[in-house]
Design a protein around this motif. Structure first.
Motif, PDB file in Angstrom:
ATOM      1  N   ASP A 169      -0.958  44.922  64.862  1.00 31.45           N
ATOM      2  CA  ASP A 169       0.556  44.756  64.232  1.00 31.45           C
ATOM      3  C   ASP A 169       1.427  44.078  65.561  1.00 31.45           C
ATOM      4  O   ASP A 169       2.421  44.680  65.651  1.00 31.45           O
ATOM      5  CB  ASP A 169       1.093  45.848  63.740  1.00 31.45           C
ATOM      6  CG  ASP A 169       2.479  45.425  62.994  1.00 31.45           C
ATOM      7  OD1 ASP A 169       2.901  44.401  62.559  1.00 31.45           O
ATOM      8  OD2 ASP A 169       3.341  46.435  62.828  1.00 31.45           O
ATOM      9  N   LEU A 170       0.643  43.046  66.154  1.00 29.60           N
ATOM     10  CA  LEU A 170       1.279  42.617  67.075  1.00 29.60           C
ATOM     11  C   LEU A 170       2.038  41.164  66.993  1.00 29.60           C
ATOM     12  O   LEU A 170       1.611  40.389  66.219  1.00 29.60           O
ATOM     13  CB  LEU A 170      -0.041  42.354  68.167  1.00 29.60           C
ATOM     14  CG  LEU A 170      -0.752  43.645  68.694  1.00 29.60           C
ATOM     15  CD1 LEU A 170      -1.797  43.102  69.678  1.00 29.60           C
ATOM     16  CD2 LEU A 170       0.139  44.375  69.438  1.00 29.60           C
ATOM     17  N   GLU A 171       3.046  40.900  67.952  1.00 25.25           N
ATOM     18  CA  GLU A 171       3.559  39.706  67.626  1.00 25.25           C
ATOM     19  C   GLU A 171       2.730  38.488  68.433  1.00 25.25           C
ATOM     20  O   GLU A 171       1.926  39.119  69.397  1.00 25.25           O
ATOM     21  CB  GLU A 171       5.015  39.820  68.559  1.00 25.25           C
ATOM     22  CG  GLU A 171       5.932  40.557  67.746  1.00 25.25           C
ATOM     23  CD  GLU A 171       6.514  40.180  66.296  1.00 25.25           C
ATOM     24  OE1 GLU A 171       6.330  38.738  65.890  1.00 25.25           O
ATOM     25  OE2 GLU A 171       6.699  41.050  65.376  1.00 25.25           O
ATOM     26  N   ALA A 172       3.012  37.273  68.100  1.00 25.47           N
ATOM     27  CA  ALA A 172       2.138  36.288  68.952  1.00 25.47           C
ATOM     28  C   ALA A 172       2.269  36.361  70.436  1.00 25.47           C
ATOM     29  O   ALA A 172       1.616  36.256  71.057  1.00 25.47           O
ATOM     30  CB  ALA A 172       2.716  34.667  68.376  1.00 25.47           C
ATOM     31  N   GLU A 173       3.518  36.601  70.744  1.00 22.29           N
ATOM     32  CA  GLU A 173       3.789  36.861  72.318  1.00 22.29           C
ATOM     33  C   GLU A 173       2.948  37.817  72.942  1.00 22.29           C
ATOM     34  O   GLU A 173       2.151  37.546  74.013  1.00 22.29           O
ATOM     35  CB  GLU A 173       5.157  37.033  72.647  1.00 22.29           C
ATOM     36  CG  GLU A 173       6.188  35.859  72.302  1.00 22.29           C
ATOM     37  CD  GLU A 173       6.596  35.874  70.952  1.00 22.29           C
ATOM     38  OE1 GLU A 173       7.440  34.876  70.516  1.00 22.29           O
ATOM     39  OE2 GLU A 173       5.832  36.513  70.120  1.00 22.29           O
ATOM     40  N   GLU A 174       2.910  39.052  72.420  1.00 21.77           N
ATOM     41  CA  GLU A 174       2.081  40.176  72.763  1.00 21.77           C
ATOM     42  C   GLU A 174       0.655  39.805  72.827  1.00 21.77           C
ATOM     43  O   GLU A 174      -0.214  40.337  73.907  1.00 21.77           O
ATOM     44  CB  GLU A 174       2.333  41.408  71.950  1.00 21.77           C
ATOM     45  CG  GLU A 174       3.629  42.169  71.838  1.00 21.77           C
ATOM     46  CD  GLU A 174       3.842  43.353  71.075  1.00 21.77           C
ATOM     47  OE1 GLU A 174       3.845  44.336  71.546  1.00 21.77           O
ATOM     48  OE2 GLU A 174       3.861  42.845  69.744  1.00 21.77           O
ATOM     49  N   ILE A 175       0.158  39.103  71.739  1.00 21.56           N
ATOM     50  CA  ILE A 175      -1.346  38.871  71.883  1.00 21.56           C
ATOM     51  C   ILE A 175      -1.601  37.642  72.941  1.00 21.56           C
ATOM     52  O   ILE A 175      -2.976  37.641  73.473  1.00 21.56           O
ATOM     53  CB  ILE A 175      -1.715  38.067  70.379  1.00 21.56           C
ATOM     54  CG1 ILE A 175      -1.453  39.097  69.333  1.00 21.56           C
ATOM     55  CG2 ILE A 175      -3.278  37.469  70.350  1.00 21.56           C
ATOM     56  CD1 ILE A 175      -1.764  38.530  67.879  1.00 21.56           C
ATOM     57  N   ALA A 176      -0.769  36.757  73.103  1.00 25.13           N
ATOM     58  CA  ALA A 176      -1.252  35.685  74.038  1.00 25.13           C
ATOM     59  C   ALA A 176      -1.076  36.533  75.336  1.00 25.13           C
ATOM     60  O   ALA A 176      -1.808  35.931  76.409  1.00 25.13           O
ATOM     61  CB  ALA A 176       0.009  34.879  73.937  1.00 25.13           C
ATOM     62  N   ASP A 177      -0.137  37.470  75.531  1.00 30.79           N
ATOM     63  CA  ASP A 177      -0.269  38.144  77.049  1.00 30.79           C
ATOM     64  C   ASP A 177      -1.519  39.066  77.233  1.00 30.79           C
ATOM     65  O   ASP A 177      -1.986  38.910  78.184  1.00 30.79           O
ATOM     66  CB  ASP A 177       0.994  39.108  77.213  1.00 30.79           C
ATOM     67  CG  ASP A 177       2.335  38.266  77.007  1.00 30.79           C
ATOM     68  OD1 ASP A 177       2.326  37.110  77.790  1.00 30.79           O
ATOM     69  OD2 ASP A 177       3.343  38.809  76.847  1.00 30.79           O
ATOM     70  N   ARG A 178      -1.986  39.639  75.984  1.00 29.02           N
ATOM     71  CA  ARG A 178      -3.236  40.208  76.329  1.00 29.02           C
ATOM     72  C   ARG A 178      -4.373  39.458  76.491  1.00 29.02           C
ATOM     73  O   ARG A 178      -5.146  39.671  77.314  1.00 29.02           O
ATOM     74  CB  ARG A 178      -3.673  41.186  75.113  1.00 29.02           C
ATOM     75  CG  ARG A 178      -2.513  42.173  74.820  1.00 29.02           C
ATOM     76  CD  ARG A 178      -3.152  43.251  73.720  1.00 29.02           C
ATOM     77  NE  ARG A 178      -2.186  44.167  73.268  1.00 29.02           N
ATOM     78  CZ  ARG A 178      -2.393  45.557  72.673  1.00 29.02           C
ATOM     79  NH1 ARG A 178      -3.670  45.642  72.095  1.00 29.02           N
ATOM     80  NH2 ARG A 178      -1.361  46.263  72.365  1.00 29.02           N
ATOM     81  N   VAL A 179      -4.426  38.201  75.842  1.00 24.88           N
ATOM     82  CA  VAL A 179      -5.616  37.164  76.228  1.00 24.88           C
ATOM     83  C   VAL A 179      -5.375  36.866  77.410  1.00 24.88           C
ATOM     84  O   VAL A 179      -6.487  36.792  78.157  1.00 24.88           O
ATOM     85  CB  VAL A 179      -5.303  36.080  75.161  1.00 24.88           C
ATOM     86  CG1 VAL A 179      -6.177  34.971  75.615  1.00 24.88           C
ATOM     87  CG2 VAL A 179      -5.688  36.687  73.645  1.00 24.88           C
ATOM     88  N   LEU A 180      -4.278  36.537  78.057  1.00 26.44           N
ATOM     89  CA  LEU A 180      -3.960  35.925  79.302  1.00 26.44           C
ATOM     90  C   LEU A 180      -4.575  36.975  80.285  1.00 26.44           C
ATOM     91  O   LEU A 180      -4.968  36.620  81.545  1.00 26.44           O
ATOM     92  CB  LEU A 180      -2.883  35.451  79.721  1.00 26.44           C
ATOM     93  CG  LEU A 180      -2.379  34.046  79.035  1.00 26.44           C
ATOM     94  CD1 LEU A 180      -0.892  33.872  78.898  1.00 26.44           C
ATOM     95  CD2 LEU A 180      -3.167  32.861  79.344  1.00 26.44           C
ATOM     96  N   ALA A 181      -4.349  38.250  80.139  1.00 28.62           N
ATOM     97  CA  ALA A 181      -4.595  39.463  80.768  1.00 28.62           C
ATOM     98  C   ALA A 181      -6.086  39.850  80.920  1.00 28.62           C
ATOM     99  O   ALA A 181      -6.391  40.493  81.568  1.00 28.62           O
ATOM    100  CB  ALA A 181      -3.904  40.492  80.618  1.00 28.62           C
ATOM    101  N   TYR A 182      -6.816  39.184  80.143  1.00 30.63           N
ATOM    102  CA  TYR A 182      -8.135  39.874  79.895  1.00 30.63           C
ATOM    103  C   TYR A 182      -9.081  39.230  80.996  1.00 30.63           C
ATOM    104  O   TYR A 182      -8.902  37.938  81.289  1.00 30.63           O
ATOM    105  CB  TYR A 182      -8.712  39.079  78.248  1.00 30.63           C
ATOM    106  CG  TYR A 182     -10.390  39.488  78.175  1.00 30.63           C
ATOM    107  CD1 TYR A 182     -10.713  41.046  77.839  1.00 30.63           C
ATOM    108  CD2 TYR A 182     -10.987  38.381  78.537  1.00 30.63           C
ATOM    109  CE1 TYR A 182     -11.957  41.117  77.686  1.00 30.63           C
ATOM    110  CE2 TYR A 182     -12.500  38.652  78.107  1.00 30.63           C
ATOM    111  CZ  TYR A 182     -12.808  40.093  77.855  1.00 30.63           C
ATOM    112  OH  TYR A 182     -14.164  40.531  77.713  1.00 30.63           O
ATOM    113  N   ALA A 183      -9.863  39.996  81.310  1.00 30.26           N
ATOM    114  CA  ALA A 183     -10.814  39.678  82.417  1.00 30.26           C
ATOM    115  C   ALA A 183     -12.320  39.953  82.097  1.00 30.26           C
ATOM    116  O   ALA A 183     -12.256  41.141  82.074  1.00 30.26           O
ATOM    117  CB  ALA A 183     -10.433  39.912  83.895  1.00 30.26           C
TER     118      ALA A 183
END
Length: 206
Positions: A169-183
């Motif tokens: 139940d995440l907003e698009a901004e939250e998903i984008a931040d998780r994607v960008l932080a993923y390593a």
């Protein structure tokens, strides 16, 4: 934000869409008649023409997940390629279009209106334009959702990014931040050799 042209669906005429559906039917018939080799050859030829990389199983098993028209729409588009220098704002927009395919359809229509051009998804009916008036809203929105999900998946390194969209139940901004932080987790270069040595009983240091 300037939207990337390669992230727009390729226009497809109603006659071309019909041709793709008929080819799918021919492959289905070969599979139903246990003509496995002929079906595999048809799929290879189909992929080569359409710029896809679909396994035979897609043509055999799609019925429980989508209509033939939706599959034909999907097959009308070449496989996505990774784009360079994708920004956070672009990721957010891609995610929004996956989350809300009706929003994606409206955005596509708005873009075509701004260009003062008539595209298939804006209701065009010219000889070389897609006339999707006969395509159901359900097929159209499902196609757009899958289209943008393919583009998103091709441009992130996080596996199963769709889980964040469909099971959270995440907003698009939250998903984008998780994607960008993923390593991705990278093992030390020696790890694989040590593990293999241990498995076959070779003492370390030899």
């Amino acid at each position: 934000m300037k939207w990337r042209a390669e992230w727009n669906p390729k226009p497809i005429s109603s006659s071309e869409l019909k041709d793709i559906e008929q080819e799918i039917m021919r492959i289905e018939e070969k599979l139903a008649n246990a003509e496995t080799e002929a079906a595999e050859e048809s799929v290879r030829a189909f992929n080569a023409i359409r710029g896809r990389n679909e396994p035979v199983s897609v043509f055999r098993d799609y019925g429980g997940a989508m209509s033939r028209t939706e599959l034909a729409l999907r097959m009308s588009q070449p496989e996505p390629v990774r784009s360079e220098n994708v920004t956070r704002a672009e990721l957010i927009e891609l995610i929004r279009r996956v989350q809300d395919p009706e929003y994606a359809a409206d955005a596509l229509i708005d873009r075509e209106a701004e260009k003062a051009e008539v595209s298939g998804f804006a209701g065009g009916s010219g000889e070389n334009e897609a006339d999707l008036a006969q395509v159901s809203a359900e097929d159209r929105t499902a196609f757009l959702q899958e289209f943008y999900l393919e583009r998103l998946t091709a441009n992130v390194c996080m596996p199963d990014v769709s889980d964040l969209i469909f099971w959270g139940d995440l907003e698009a901004e939250e998903i984008a931040d998780r994607v960008l932080a993923y390593a991705p987790t990278e093992l030390p270069p020696s790890h694989g050799r040590s593990a293999m040595r241990n498995r076959i009983g070779i003492p370390q240091g030899r």
